[in-house]
Enzyme design. Structure first.
Site, mmCIF file in Angstrom:
data_model
loop_
_atom_site.group_PDB
_atom_site.id
_atom_site.type_symbol
_atom_site.label_atom_id
_atom_site.label_comp_id
_atom_site.label_asym_id
_atom_site.label_seq_id
_atom_site.Cartn_x
_atom_site.Cartn_y
_atom_site.Cartn_z
ATOM 1 N N ASP A 43 39.596 35.259 48.251
ATOM 2 C CA ASP A 43 38.920 36.021 47.148
ATOM 3 C C ASP A 43 38.449 37.444 47.735
ATOM 4 O OD1 ASP A 43 37.541 37.050 44.926
ATOM 5 O OD2 ASP A 43 35.950 35.416 45.000
ATOM 6 N N CYS A 79 39.652 39.790 39.887
ATOM 7 C CA CYS A 79 39.726 38.199 40.164
ATOM 8 C C CYS A 79 40.258 37.459 38.906
ATOM 9 C CB CYS A 79 38.197 37.784 40.412
ATOM 10 S SG CYS A 79 37.496 38.477 41.843
ATOM 11 N N ASP A 312 43.610 36.709 45.629
ATOM 12 C CA ASP A 312 43.752 37.184 44.218
ATOM 13 C C ASP A 312 44.150 38.511 43.944
ATOM 14 O OD1 ASP A 312 41.140 37.843 45.172
ATOM 15 O OD2 ASP A 312 40.308 36.805 43.289
#
Ligand SMILES: *[C@@H]1O[C@H](CO)[C@@H](O)[C@H](O)[C@H]1NC(C)=O
Ligand SMILES: *[C@@H]1O[C@H](CO)[C@@H](O)[C@H](O)[C@H]1NC(C)=O
Ligand SMILES: *[C@@H]1O[C@H](CO)[C@@H](O)[C@H](O)[C@H]1NC(C)=O
Ligand SMILES: *[C@@H]1O[C@H](CO)[C@@H](O)[C@H](O)[C@H]1NC(C)=O
Ligand SMILES: *[C@@H]1O[C@H](CO)[C@@H](O)[C@H](O)[C@H]1NC(C)=O
Ligand SMILES: *[C@@H]1O[C@H](CO)[C@@H](O)[C@H](O)[C@H]1NC(C)=O
Ligand SMILES: *[C@@H]1O[C@H](CO)[C@@H](O)[C@H](O)[C@H]1NC(C)=O
Ligand SMILES: *[C@@H]1O[C@H](CO)[C@@H](O)[C@H](O)[C@H]1NC(C)=O
Ligand SMILES: *[C@@H]1O[C@H](CO)[C@@H](O)[C@H](O)[C@H]1NC(C)=O
Ligand SMILES: *[C@@H]1O[C@H](CO)[C@@H](O)[C@H](O)[C@H]1NC(C)=O
Ligand SMILES: *[C@@H]1O[C@H](CO)[C@@H](O)[C@H](O)[C@H]1NC(C)=O
Length: 506
Positions: A43, A79, A312
């Protein structure tokens, strides 16, 4: 990017869904594979400002025993839209997830109804794959207005998903539709380690080939809580200087121009600390990779498993004097790490092809023997590049970046002078996003290394970079570049913004 184009995109999406309904029946007749697939999806892990440096074991166990792609990109630097692109294999104008909120379609009922049925796990499950998801899914997953924790997205045999956005402690999970709450005991709750442990349990007790396992740890997203043993690591590390660090982006769009430059010491100390803590949290992901690959090896599954490692979106810490975030069109926010190993992939390769996050789904389908042309996916399988299959050797040389800015309808309480419409503001009123930070770009890479971006703001602002001569995008050359080239890029952008499926690949 106006209303009529959105209408066209919606129509195309509906048509694509129809085509899919016709195509699905034939899909099952393709070749069947016994190859497993593991995806590790971090992430906010950048690649441009050193984000892969702490990943020593990951680089050794995946990259050096497989392929490292130096040109991996996300088609959108945020995201939820990016994760939606990964799941659906589609550009944002086709999956219609605009931001991290429910009303921007993040895990919304509309997403669940119109997009989730065509995500990659659904096709893999139809091919006989067992599918396991563990970790952060979409930022609004688990929201009561989107079915709560009972909602298990289509395609997943085993489901263990984080409610909401990344956390390391004090979180809730949906475990196959039932809520499981966690506190803040390191041994019981540290989220990255819990995901590692649960993935090993899945492999040991439940898996039978072929399977798909997706692990989506919270690192290195805020709040950057490291495992206790890593809390003192990198204690003198600072965010890298040079490039566009602490440079005023004076010829860029208004949001970047309003950044205070040079940054205050408070901002610099803050971003240096964030940078260190990001690396600390990644050490637990590096352990995850080692333990998962070790388990696959001990179960004699490693030779029949493709392992993908990516993120991401990218991240910045001080570039163009923006303290910390993503959401910008520049390289640091759109480039992502991409490492792959697996059957038929030669070790120690560095590959320069342009690979997008929307290519992951198509590649997984290709591994499983599904014909991607019979799905609504916009991306392209890069399996032929990996295993040197020669029948399809044409590869793209450009792609589309799309972003819809997030704002707040009221003024930011700290920064009333900026007026309504901004968001992600720091105490010194440097805001990282706004409704009109909405743009679309064509990025070319191959013969020419260029980026052309149009903003949907009051100025219809345009940025143009020649990354061959200016890799850090310091100079917006829109005023000096050949007008014919601008016109060509504008035409290409219009085409891209209306593309769907095969037309996005040509
Ligand atoms: C959300 O998705 C639905 C259906 O896919 C679409 O009709 C709607 O316009 C989307 N919302 C936004 C803000 O794009
Ligand atoms: C977790 O929640 C408890 C209870 O609200 C709180 O005391 C603790 O500080 C929280 N821990 C973390 C790491 O946020
Ligand atoms: C994960 O498993 C290890 C041992 O295998 C254990 O020491 C650790 O406490 C576990 N962590 C979590 C969060 O479950
Ligand atoms: C900083 O890191 C070094 C090397 O890992 C270690 O020896 C030292 O104790 C650390 N200092 C602090 C204040 O944590
Ligand atoms: C900011 O930091 C620099 C370098 O550490 C130092 O020279 C300067 O005096 C500091 N400024 C303030 C206002 O503290
Ligand atoms: C990979 O290549 C580098 C240099 O190109 C070499 O130093 C290294 O030993 C190689 N590693 C493996 C696993 O082959
Ligand atoms: C995949 O599907 C497309 C469109 O239906 C078709 O033209 C193509 O021949 C198929 N490819 C394979 C390898 O079956
Ligand atoms: C792919 O195949 C070509 C021609 O057969 C060969 O020259 C090349 O070295 C191969 N590349 C890899 C990465 O295997
Ligand atoms: C998210 O997108 C929706 C639909 O475009 C919009 O109404 C909403 O204001 C956006 N949310 C934020 C935080 O920008
Ligand atoms: C963008 O929106 C902000 C308010 O959020 C406004 O102050 C600014 O003038 C706008 N800029 C452009 C170029 O539209
Ligand atoms: C980009 O820069 C390179 C190196 O200076 C130059 O050769 C090329 O012509 C430039 N391209 C454009 C479109 O300006």
């Amino acid at each position: 990017m106006g209303g009529s184009k959105r209408g066209v995109a919606t129509l195309l999406a509906v048509l694509a869904a129809w085509q899919l309904a016709l195509g699905v029946a034939a899909v099952g007749e393709g070749r069947r594979s016994r190859h497993n697939i593991v995806l590790i999806l971090t992430d906010d892990q950048d690649t441009e400002i050193g984000g892969m440096t702490p990943m020593k074991k990951t680089q050794a166990l995946i990259g050096q025993l497989g392929a490292s792609f130096t040109n991996g990109f996300a088609v959108t630097p945020l995201c939820c839209p990016s994760r939606s692109s990964i799941l659906s294999g589609r550009y944002p104008h086709n999956h219609l997830v605009r931001n991290n909120s429910l009303d921007g379609n993040c895990s919304s009922p509309a997403w669940q109804q119109y997009q989730e049925p065509f995500t990659y796990p659904v096709y893999l499950q139809k091919q006989g794959y067992q599918t396991f998801y563990a970790g952060k899914y979409l930022n609004k997953y688990g929201d009561p207005k989107a079915g709560g924790v009972e909602h298990i997205p289509m395609g997943w045999t085993y489901w263990l998903a984080l409610v909401g956005n990344s956390k390391y402690y004090n979180y809730s999970l949906s475990v196959n539709g039932r809520e499981e709450q966690h506190g803040d005991h390191y041994e019981k709750d540290y989220f990255t380690d819990l995901l590692t442990n649960r993935s090993l349990e899945f492999l040991e007790k439940l898996s039978r080939p072929p399977f798909l396992m997706v692990l989506a740890p919270p690192a290195p997203h805020s709040p950057w809580t490291a495992a206790p043993r890593y809390k003192t690591a990198y204690n003198s590390t600072k965010a890298p200087r040079g490039g566009s660090f602490n440079v005023h982006g004076e010829d860029k769009h208004w949001l970047v121009r309003q950044a205070k430059s040079p940054m205050s010491n408070t901002s610099i100390n803050f971003l240096d600390k964030a940078y260190r803590q990001r690396w600390q949290t990644l050490l637990s992901v590096d352990d995850m990779v080692e333990r998962v690959l070790g388990k696959l090896e001990s179960m004699k599954l490693l030779d029949s498993t493709y392992v993908f490692y990516t993120s991401d979106n990218g991240y910045h810490t001080g570039q163009f004097s923006l303290p910390i975030d993503k959401r910008q069109l520049y390289e640091f926010d759109i480039r992502v790490p991409l490492l792959v190993r697996g059957p038929g992939i030669k070790s120690n390769q560095t590959r320069q092809e342009l690979i997008l996050n929307i290519d992951l789904g198509p590649t997984f389908l290709d591994i499983a023997g599904v014909n991607v042309s019979q799905t609504p996916m916009d991306g392209q399988s890069f399996l032929p590049l990996l295993v040197n299959r020669t029948e399809d050797c044409s590869w793209r040389s450009d792609f589309l970046v799309e972003y819809t800015g997030e704002g707040c309808s009221g003024s930011d309480p700290h920064c009333p002078s900026l007026g309504p419409g901004v968001s992600q503001c720091f105490p010194d009123c440097v805001c990282e996003d706004a409704f009109n930070n909405t743009y679309a770009c064509v990025r070319t890479l191959n013969t020419a290394n260029l980026q052309y971006c149009e903003f949907a703001d009051a100025k219809a602002f345009v940025e143009f970079y020649n990354l061959t001569s200016d890799p850090h995008q310091l100079v917006n050359v829109v005023k000096s570049v050949d007008p014919d080239l601008l016109e060509k890029m504008n035409q290409r952008l219009i085409k891209f913004q209306a593309c769907a499926g095969a037309s996005c690949r040509s």
